[in-house]
Design a protein around this motif. Sequence first.
Motif, short mmCIF file in Angstrom:
data_model
loop_
_atom_site.label_atom_id
_atom_site.label_comp_id
_atom_site.label_asym_id
_atom_site.label_seq_id
_atom_site.Cartn_x
_atom_site.Cartn_y
_atom_site.Cartn_z
N GLY A 147 -9.09 -2.88 -0.28
CA GLY A 147 -9.73 -2.79 -1.59
C GLY A 147 -8.89 -3.28 -2.75
O GLY A 147 -9.37 -4.04 -3.60
N ASP A 148 -7.61 -2.87 -2.81
CA ASP A 148 -6.80 -3.22 -3.99
C ASP A 148 -6.43 -4.70 -4.02
O ASP A 148 -6.40 -5.31 -5.08
N SER A 149 -6.17 -5.27 -2.85
CA SER A 149 -5.82 -6.71 -2.82
C SER A 149 -7.03 -7.52 -3.24
O SER A 149 -6.91 -8.48 -4.02
N GLY B 95 0.83 -1.20 0.00
CA GLY B 95 0.00 0.00 0.00
C GLY B 95 0.85 1.24 0.00
O GLY B 95 2.08 1.18 -0.13
N ALA B 96 0.18 2.36 0.19
CA ALA B 96 0.81 3.65 -0.06
C ALA B 96 1.71 4.10 1.09
O ALA B 96 2.80 4.61 0.87
N LYS B 97 1.25 3.92 2.32
CA LYS B 97 1.91 4.63 3.42
C LYS B 97 2.30 3.75 4.60
O LYS B 97 1.48 2.99 5.09
N GLY C 141 4.78 -2.36 -2.10
CA GLY C 141 4.10 -1.07 -2.25
C GLY C 141 5.06 0.07 -1.94
O GLY C 141 6.25 -0.14 -1.67
N ALA C 142 4.51 1.28 -1.92
CA ALA C 142 5.35 2.45 -1.65
C ALA C 142 5.97 2.37 -0.26
O ALA C 142 7.07 2.88 -0.01
N MET C 143 5.25 1.67 0.66
CA MET C 143 5.75 1.47 2.01
C MET C 143 7.18 0.96 2.07
O MET C 143 7.95 1.31 2.95
N MET D 181 11.63 6.15 -9.96
CA MET D 181 10.83 5.88 -8.75
C MET D 181 10.23 4.46 -8.84
O MET D 181 9.76 4.05 -9.90
N GLY D 182 10.29 3.76 -7.73
CA GLY D 182 9.76 2.39 -7.69
C GLY D 182 8.24 2.41 -7.70
O GLY D 182 7.63 3.05 -6.85
N LEU D 183 7.66 1.68 -8.67
CA LEU D 183 6.19 1.60 -8.71
C LEU D 183 5.68 0.17 -8.59
O LEU D 183 4.47 -0.06 -8.61
N MET E 44 1.24 -4.45 -4.04
CA MET E 44 2.71 -4.42 -4.11
C MET E 44 3.22 -3.25 -4.95
O MET E 44 4.43 -3.01 -5.02
N GLY E 45 2.30 -2.59 -5.65
CA GLY E 45 2.71 -1.48 -6.50
C GLY E 45 1.49 -0.69 -6.93
O GLY E 45 0.41 -0.84 -6.33
N VAL E 46 1.66 0.13 -7.95
CA VAL E 46 0.54 0.94 -8.43
C VAL E 46 -0.35 0.04 -9.29
O VAL E 46 -0.27 0.01 -10.52
N PHE E 47 -1.15 -0.71 -8.59
CA PHE E 47 -1.95 -1.78 -9.16
C PHE E 47 -2.95 -1.26 -10.20
O PHE E 47 -3.35 -1.98 -11.11
N GLU E 48 -3.34 0.01 -10.10
CA GLU E 48 -4.31 0.59 -11.03
C GLU E 48 -3.77 0.60 -12.46
O GLU E 48 -4.54 0.62 -13.41
N TRP E 49 -2.44 0.60 -12.63
CA TRP E 49 -1.83 0.71 -13.96
C TRP E 49 -1.24 -0.64 -14.37
O TRP E 49 -0.37 -1.19 -13.67
P1 AMP Z 1 -3.48 1.66 0.57
O1 AMP Z 1 -4.74 2.43 0.42
O2 AMP Z 1 -2.59 2.13 1.66
O3 AMP Z 1 -3.67 0.17 0.57
O4 AMP Z 1 -2.63 2.00 -0.74
C1 AMP Z 1 -3.10 1.71 -2.01
C2 AMP Z 1 -2.49 2.67 -2.97
O5 AMP Z 1 -1.08 2.61 -2.90
C3 AMP Z 1 -2.86 2.35 -4.40
O6 AMP Z 1 -3.60 3.42 -4.93
C4 AMP Z 1 -1.52 2.20 -5.09
O7 AMP Z 1 -1.49 2.78 -6.38
C5 AMP Z 1 -0.57 2.92 -4.17
N1 AMP Z 1 0.81 2.45 -4.33
C6 AMP Z 1 1.25 1.20 -4.20
N2 AMP Z 1 2.56 1.12 -4.47
C7 AMP Z 1 2.96 2.36 -4.79
C8 AMP Z 1 4.21 2.92 -5.16
N3 AMP Z 1 5.29 2.15 -5.26
N4 AMP Z 1 4.27 4.25 -5.39
C9 AMP Z 1 3.17 5.01 -5.28
N5 AMP Z 1 1.95 4.54 -4.93
C10 AMP Z 1 1.85 3.23 -4.69
#
Ligand code: AMP
Length: 391
Positions: free
Chosen positions: A348-350, A194-196, A218-220, A289-291, A317-322
């Motif tokens: 939601g994304d998983s 996820g993101a954070k 993920g970005a984490m 940047m790692g996506l 694990m990444g920007v799953f939307e793309w």
């Molecule tokens: P969360 O709501 O914390 O589960 O985060 C989900 C969001 O994290 C999604 O919209 C992803 O696109 C975003 N995300 C996952 N990996 C990355 C990344 N490496 N860089 C930026 N955004 C990310």
Amino acid sequence: MRHLKDLDVHDKRVLVRVDFNVPLDEQGRVSSDARIKAALPTLTYLHEQGARIILMSHLGRPKGRVVDSLRMGPVGERLAELTGWEVVCAPDCVGPEVQDLAQSLLPGHVLLLENLRFHPQETQGDEEFARALASLGEVYVNDAFGTCHRAHASVAVVPRFLPSAPGFLLEAEIQAFQKILHNPDHPYVAILGGAKVSDKLPVLTNLLPRVDRLLIGGAMAYTFLAAQGIEVGQSRVEEELITSARLLLQTAQSQGKQLLLPVDHVAAVHFAEDSPYEITGPGIPDGLMGLDIGPRTRIIYKEALADAKTILWNGPMGVFEWPEFRKGTEAIAQDVATADAYSVVGGGDSVAALELLGLQGNVSHVSTGGGASLELLEGKTLPGIQALEQA
Ligand code: AMP
């Protein structure tokens, strides 16, 4: 806690808190009825038992006043379409007119109360408002897991006044989290993305002593890599959490836990769906940047899941939307779905990744509540569940 099947519901007015907070399209029609369908096992059971069903839910964020576009009417229509039942939509959720409708409700018929959040007392957890809701029913059932982390009147206060139990949906959530938090089989592997880091730090801290392996994506992941002194280029890093991340890495090491971080990355030139990218590792050079997690990481994470007996997965694990940055999340979805383990997937994304691959039926439990499931994973007691325990 009582079970739904322990309650005598035959011929009774059963007040059910459901989560019918469904998305609406621009014409105000229900654009996804997944949440209505999720409540059907409980509602069908009550219907078969000859209960008089009174449903209550919130819809959107009307902030304590009547908002016509957030009336429950379209939800009632969809429920009637799905079930073929007689569904009456009440003009409000409390008051004399609603009381009359509830009293005259026939067995097998359904009364859907108007949006609870048209009254500010709902989110305030107001006792008088809860008492007024409770007076409509003789028995209370909560099947709204997604709202159980809120100390709202319909969730946390109504159970004080009526014999109460969780519905089948909520009971399945409680059992799944009970298992992964208190009674997991080992090896136990958690995958968090996820993101954070800031959103997930309390979860990481609560889970670490319980699991054998923690896989991070993920970005984490970049805040953790930065904490190890690995270069992360322009990847998203929460500077203020680097110290906490370092502490968590040290704790994992001292407790003999495996905390796995990505060893390679799908690294993009800019944050855009069509950005050029390359595979880099172990670090990410300046300008990239790692996506997503890279191919070697996918293999390492697959191996880390191979012998798991319990798996928890929350977050992409990444920007799953793309599509170009989705492979890591898809690989994890496959690994979790094929593992011979008790598996719980939330977020939601998983869940979307599982659905995209048609794999949602291949895991033990798909959690429906984002915020509620995170709070359980943090080790918190949810007001809605506690109220049922104390009822
Ligand atoms: P969360 O709501 O914390 O589960 O985060 C989900 C969001 O994290 C999604 O919209 C992803 O696109 C975003 N995300 C996952 N990996 C990355 C990344 N490496 N860089 C930026 N955004 C990310």
